[in-house]
Scaffold this motif. Structure first.
Motif, PDB file in Angstrom:
ATOM      1  N   ASN A 172     -12.951 -51.308  11.639  1.00 30.16           N
ATOM      2  CA  ASN A 172     -12.256 -49.957  11.233  1.00 30.16           C
ATOM      3  C   ASN A 172     -11.147 -49.646  12.390  1.00 30.16           C
ATOM      4  O   ASN A 172     -10.136 -48.908  11.921  1.00 30.16           O
ATOM      5  CB  ASN A 172     -13.694 -48.827  11.213  1.00 30.16           C
ATOM      6  N   TYR A 173     -11.550 -49.912  13.673  1.00 30.30           N
ATOM      7  CA  TYR A 173     -10.717 -49.756  14.502  1.00 30.30           C
ATOM      8  C   TYR A 173      -9.427 -50.430  14.391  1.00 30.30           C
ATOM      9  O   TYR A 173      -8.121 -49.718  14.525  1.00 30.30           O
ATOM     10  CB  TYR A 173     -11.147 -50.128  15.975  1.00 30.30           C
ATOM     11  N   SER A 174      -9.389 -51.594  13.876  1.00 33.38           N
ATOM     12  CA  SER A 174      -8.153 -52.451  13.865  1.00 33.38           C
ATOM     13  C   SER A 174      -7.587 -52.321  12.292  1.00 33.38           C
ATOM     14  O   SER A 174      -6.615 -52.853  11.907  1.00 33.38           O
ATOM     15  CB  SER A 174      -8.439 -53.964  13.942  1.00 33.38           C
ATOM     16  N   ARG A 175      -8.110 -51.386  11.659  1.00 33.86           N
ATOM     17  CA  ARG A 175      -7.532 -50.730  10.385  1.00 33.86           C
ATOM     18  C   ARG A 175      -7.345 -52.362   9.395  1.00 33.86           C
ATOM     19  O   ARG A 175      -6.350 -52.480   8.759  1.00 33.86           O
ATOM     20  CB  ARG A 175      -6.107 -50.050  10.211  1.00 33.86           C
ATOM     21  N   SER A 176      -8.489 -53.016   9.384  1.00 35.39           N
ATOM     22  CA  SER A 176      -8.417 -54.396   8.757  1.00 35.39           C
ATOM     23  C   SER A 176      -8.524 -54.119   7.279  1.00 35.39           C
ATOM     24  O   SER A 176      -7.764 -54.846   6.413  1.00 35.39           O
ATOM     25  CB  SER A 176      -9.170 -55.351   9.393  1.00 35.39           C
ATOM     26  N   THR A 177      -9.819 -53.748   6.995  1.00 37.73           N
ATOM     27  CA  THR A 177      -9.986 -53.598   5.387  1.00 37.73           C
ATOM     28  C   THR A 177      -9.637 -52.278   4.841  1.00 37.73           C
ATOM     29  O   THR A 177      -9.066 -51.480   5.601  1.00 37.73           O
ATOM     30  CB  THR A 177     -11.712 -53.627   5.496  1.00 37.73           C
ATOM     31  N   THR A 178      -9.325 -52.121   3.469  1.00 38.59           N
ATOM     32  CA  THR A 178      -9.040 -51.083   2.877  1.00 38.59           C
ATOM     33  C   THR A 178     -10.422 -50.233   2.441  1.00 38.59           C
ATOM     34  O   THR A 178     -11.198 -50.717   1.617  1.00 38.59           O
ATOM     35  CB  THR A 178      -8.367 -51.446   1.579  1.00 38.59           C
ATOM     36  N   PRO A 179     -10.472 -48.846   2.732  1.00 39.34           N
ATOM     37  CA  PRO A 179     -11.609 -48.331   2.349  1.00 39.34           C
ATOM     38  C   PRO A 179     -11.871 -48.128   0.872  1.00 39.34           C
ATOM     39  O   PRO A 179     -12.878 -48.131   0.391  1.00 39.34           O
ATOM     40  CB  PRO A 179     -11.275 -46.706   2.922  1.00 39.34           C
ATOM     41  N   ARG A 180     -10.697 -47.920   0.180  1.00 37.49           N
ATOM     42  CA  ARG A 180     -10.815 -47.714  -1.342  1.00 37.49           C
ATOM     43  C   ARG A 180     -11.483 -49.118  -1.844  1.00 37.49           C
ATOM     44  O   ARG A 180     -12.466 -48.950  -2.758  1.00 37.49           O
ATOM     45  CB  ARG A 180      -9.465 -47.875  -1.870  1.00 37.49           C
ATOM     46  N   ILE A 181     -11.114 -50.258  -1.466  1.00 37.78           N
ATOM     47  CA  ILE A 181     -11.747 -51.555  -1.800  1.00 37.78           C
ATOM     48  C   ILE A 181     -13.231 -51.608  -1.481  1.00 37.78           C
ATOM     49  O   ILE A 181     -14.116 -51.911  -2.300  1.00 37.78           O
ATOM     50  CB  ILE A 181     -11.062 -52.749  -1.347  1.00 37.78           C
ATOM     51  N   ASN A 182     -13.430 -51.125  -0.302  1.00 38.59           N
ATOM     52  CA  ASN A 182     -15.194 -51.051   0.138  1.00 38.59           C
ATOM     53  C   ASN A 182     -15.846 -50.171  -0.705  1.00 38.59           C
ATOM     54  O   ASN A 182     -16.760 -50.524  -1.124  1.00 38.59           O
ATOM     55  CB  ASN A 182     -15.063 -50.763   1.550  1.00 38.59           C
ATOM     56  N   HIS A 183     -15.320 -48.993  -0.909  1.00 41.97           N
ATOM     57  CA  HIS A 183     -16.048 -47.953  -1.732  1.00 41.97           C
ATOM     58  C   HIS A 183     -16.287 -48.459  -3.219  1.00 41.97           C
ATOM     59  O   HIS A 183     -17.266 -48.258  -3.652  1.00 41.97           O
ATOM     60  CB  HIS A 183     -15.137 -46.898  -1.684  1.00 41.97           C
ATOM     61  N   THR A 184     -15.079 -49.183  -3.670  1.00 45.54           N
ATOM     62  CA  THR A 184     -15.503 -49.524  -5.215  1.00 45.54           C
ATOM     63  C   THR A 184     -16.440 -50.514  -5.305  1.00 45.54           C
ATOM     64  O   THR A 184     -17.148 -50.909  -6.128  1.00 45.54           O
ATOM     65  CB  THR A 184     -13.943 -49.869  -5.852  1.00 45.54           C
ATOM     66  N   THR A 185     -16.221 -51.424  -4.288  1.00 46.35           N
ATOM     67  CA  THR A 185     -17.288 -52.810  -4.153  1.00 46.35           C
ATOM     68  C   THR A 185     -18.540 -52.081  -4.070  1.00 46.35           C
ATOM     69  O   THR A 185     -19.415 -52.650  -4.765  1.00 46.35           O
ATOM     70  CB  THR A 185     -17.100 -53.458  -2.992  1.00 46.35           C
ATOM     71  N   LYS A 186     -18.949 -51.287  -3.025  1.00 44.18           N
ATOM     72  CA  LYS A 186     -20.078 -50.442  -2.977  1.00 44.18           C
ATOM     73  C   LYS A 186     -20.607 -49.895  -4.253  1.00 44.18           C
ATOM     74  O   LYS A 186     -21.945 -50.223  -4.743  1.00 44.18           O
ATOM     75  CB  LYS A 186     -20.102 -49.847  -1.847  1.00 44.18           C
ATOM     76  N   PHE A 187     -19.566 -49.372  -4.888  1.00 46.09           N
ATOM     77  CA  PHE A 187     -20.007 -48.589  -6.448  1.00 46.09           C
ATOM     78  C   PHE A 187     -20.412 -49.733  -7.316  1.00 46.09           C
ATOM     79  O   PHE A 187     -21.368 -49.628  -8.113  1.00 46.09           O
ATOM     80  CB  PHE A 187     -18.904 -47.993  -6.721  1.00 46.09           C
ATOM     81  N   ALA A 188     -19.671 -50.875  -7.428  1.00 49.07           N
ATOM     82  CA  ALA A 188     -19.984 -51.926  -8.488  1.00 49.07           C
ATOM     83  C   ALA A 188     -21.403 -52.435  -8.114  1.00 49.07           C
ATOM     84  O   ALA A 188     -22.104 -52.735  -9.004  1.00 49.07           O
ATOM     85  CB  ALA A 188     -18.881 -53.151  -8.178  1.00 49.07           C
ATOM     86  N   LYS A 189     -21.706 -52.680  -6.835  1.00 52.30           N
ATOM     87  CA  LYS A 189     -23.033 -53.284  -6.570  1.00 52.30           C
ATOM     88  C   LYS A 189     -23.977 -52.327  -7.028  1.00 52.30           C
ATOM     89  O   LYS A 189     -25.161 -52.692  -7.304  1.00 52.30           O
ATOM     90  CB  LYS A 189     -23.180 -53.424  -5.171  1.00 52.30           C
ATOM     91  N   GLY A 190     -23.789 -50.964  -6.770  1.00 53.47           N
ATOM     92  CA  GLY A 190     -24.664 -50.036  -7.519  1.00 53.47           C
ATOM     93  C   GLY A 190     -25.033 -50.096  -8.946  1.00 53.47           C
ATOM     94  O   GLY A 190     -25.991 -50.205  -9.421  1.00 53.47           O
ATOM     95  N   ILE A 191     -23.719 -50.312  -9.547  1.00 52.39           N
ATOM     96  CA  ILE A 191     -23.973 -50.520 -11.205  1.00 52.39           C
ATOM     97  C   ILE A 191     -24.662 -51.732 -11.498  1.00 52.39           C
ATOM     98  O   ILE A 191     -25.433 -51.756 -12.486  1.00 52.39           O
ATOM     99  CB  ILE A 191     -22.592 -50.524 -11.653  1.00 52.39           C
ATOM    100  N   PHE A 192     -24.449 -52.758 -10.662  1.00 51.37           N
ATOM    101  CA  PHE A 192     -24.848 -54.093 -11.102  1.00 51.37           C
ATOM    102  C   PHE A 192     -26.727 -53.976 -10.943  1.00 51.37           C
ATOM    103  O   PHE A 192     -27.591 -54.584 -11.488  1.00 51.37           O
ATOM    104  CB  PHE A 192     -24.684 -54.999 -10.212  1.00 51.37           C
ATOM    105  N   ASN A 193     -27.090 -53.138  -9.844  1.00 48.64           N
ATOM    106  CA  ASN A 193     -28.536 -53.000  -9.292  1.00 48.64           C
ATOM    107  C   ASN A 193     -29.215 -52.295 -10.479  1.00 48.64           C
ATOM    108  O   ASN A 193     -30.297 -52.613 -10.731  1.00 48.64           O
ATOM    109  CB  ASN A 193     -28.637 -52.187  -8.113  1.00 48.64           C
ATOM    110  N   LEU A 194     -28.296 -51.447 -11.162  1.00 44.78           N
ATOM    111  CA  LEU A 194     -28.846 -50.737 -12.264  1.00 44.78           C
ATOM    112  C   LEU A 194     -28.996 -51.668 -13.597  1.00 44.78           C
ATOM    113  O   LEU A 194     -29.859 -51.330 -14.625  1.00 44.78           O
ATOM    114  CB  LEU A 194     -28.274 -49.452 -12.524  1.00 44.78           C
TER     115      LEU A 194
END
Length: 327
Positions: A172-194
């Protein structure tokens, strides 16, 4: 979904992230020098050979050189303010830890860095040369690979992704990853779990490879629909809300038919079954259904916005339905 540069290793250390990626990601690019391709596992090679998921990136000298310069600059800051910056890696004293040879356990291949980086690490006693590269402490290797991934992502107009959450503070400090991608990926994992009826860990990789290949077009539209709800995710839209919205897509067809003034009781059973059938919302069935109901205006069949074909929504719904059938 934009191209994704995967780091820090050639392949995920466990199968769980890889299995999830087969079901979700369009594509990701691990940083693998061409002459190191023999170092990957058989199952990983199978995925590369049999699907379009993995496209290895062969690093060129210039990206490694730029990453080396930036990594040196970052490590100099840690040397200059060790205690403050050690917190980025959840450590009390990174330099003391890095200068202990017992912690040198991560080999970075020489195709990824410049000679200046190797000389810097050796001079400061934070690593040593090997036959294939340089052996570093895990945090230092992650730091370097972060800057290498950033350089590649900039050059390739790509985003960065990692399955290593251990160093999120530095990421996060180095601004490496994209929050939007992280949030969407987490959301997709939640869908798959269901949706997926069993633990993903219990499903063989070969079965997921076949599933991906059989559902490739549906997966693309599933991702497209996820991109369309970014704002909703940020205001509390849940994974179940997403699933429910697609389960109810076809009720809109029934509603639009009723708006024409025809009561349910007057709709022939065969036509009613067509309306309830998801495939019936495709254009080839519209004329048949409306014709059977006698819904004719101006010599043509009505087809308002509620009845128009929406390929993306239909394919997304189909993908989720197929996920529910994985065994």
């Amino acid at each position: 979904m934009e191209p994704l540069i995967y780091y820090p290793s050639f392949e995920p250390p466990t199968e769980s992230w890889l299995k999830f990626s087969l079901l979700y990601f369009e594509n990701f690019r691990p940083i693998i020098p061409k002459n190191r391709a023999g170092n990957i596992s058989k199952s990983y090679k199978d995925i590369i050979d049999k699907t379009d998921l993995i496209d290895p990136y062969n690093p060129e000298y210039n990206v490694g050189y730029r990453a080396s310069l930036k990594a040196i600059a970052e490590v100099n800051k840690i040397f200059g303010d060790t205690h403050q910056r050690s917190v980025l890696f959840d450590s009390a004293n990174l330099i003391r830890k890095w200068q202990n040879p017992e912690n040198w356990n991560f080999n970075v291949y020489e195709e990824k860095f410049s000679s200046g980086w190797a000389e810097y690490c050796i001079y400061n006693k934070i690593g040593r040369r090997t036959d294939t590269g340089i052996l570093l402490p895990e945090e230092l290797a992650f730091l370097f690979m972060t800057y290498l991934a950033k350089e590649i992502a900039f050059e390739e107009s790509a985003a960065i992704i990692t399955d290593n959450n251990k160093y999120d503070n530095f990421t996060n400090y180095s601004r490496s990853t994209t929050p939007r991608i992280n949030h969407t990926t987490k959301f997709a994992k939640g869908i798959f779990n269901l949706l997926i009826p069993q633990n993903l860990a219990q499903i063989p990789v070969d079965k997921l490879i076949k599933f991906r290949n059989d559902n490739r077009e549906y997966l693309k539209e599933f991702n497209r629909e996820l991109q369309n709800i970014q704002e909703k995710i940020s205001v509390g839209y849940s994974e179940q809300d997403f699933i429910d919205s697609y389960n109810n897509i076809y009720s809109e067809f029934s509603r639009q038919v009723l708006l024409t003034g025809i009561g349910l009781a007057s709709i022939p059973f065969a036509s009613y079954m067509l309306i309830q059938n998801p495939s019936a919302t495709t254009p080839e069935y519209i004329k048949e259904i409306l014709g059977a109901l006698g819904i004719i205006i101006g010599g043509g069949y009505t087809l308002n916005s509620g009845l128009r074909d929406n390929r993306s929504e239909r394919y997304c719904k189909k993908y989720m339905t197929n996920l529910e059938r994985i065994r």
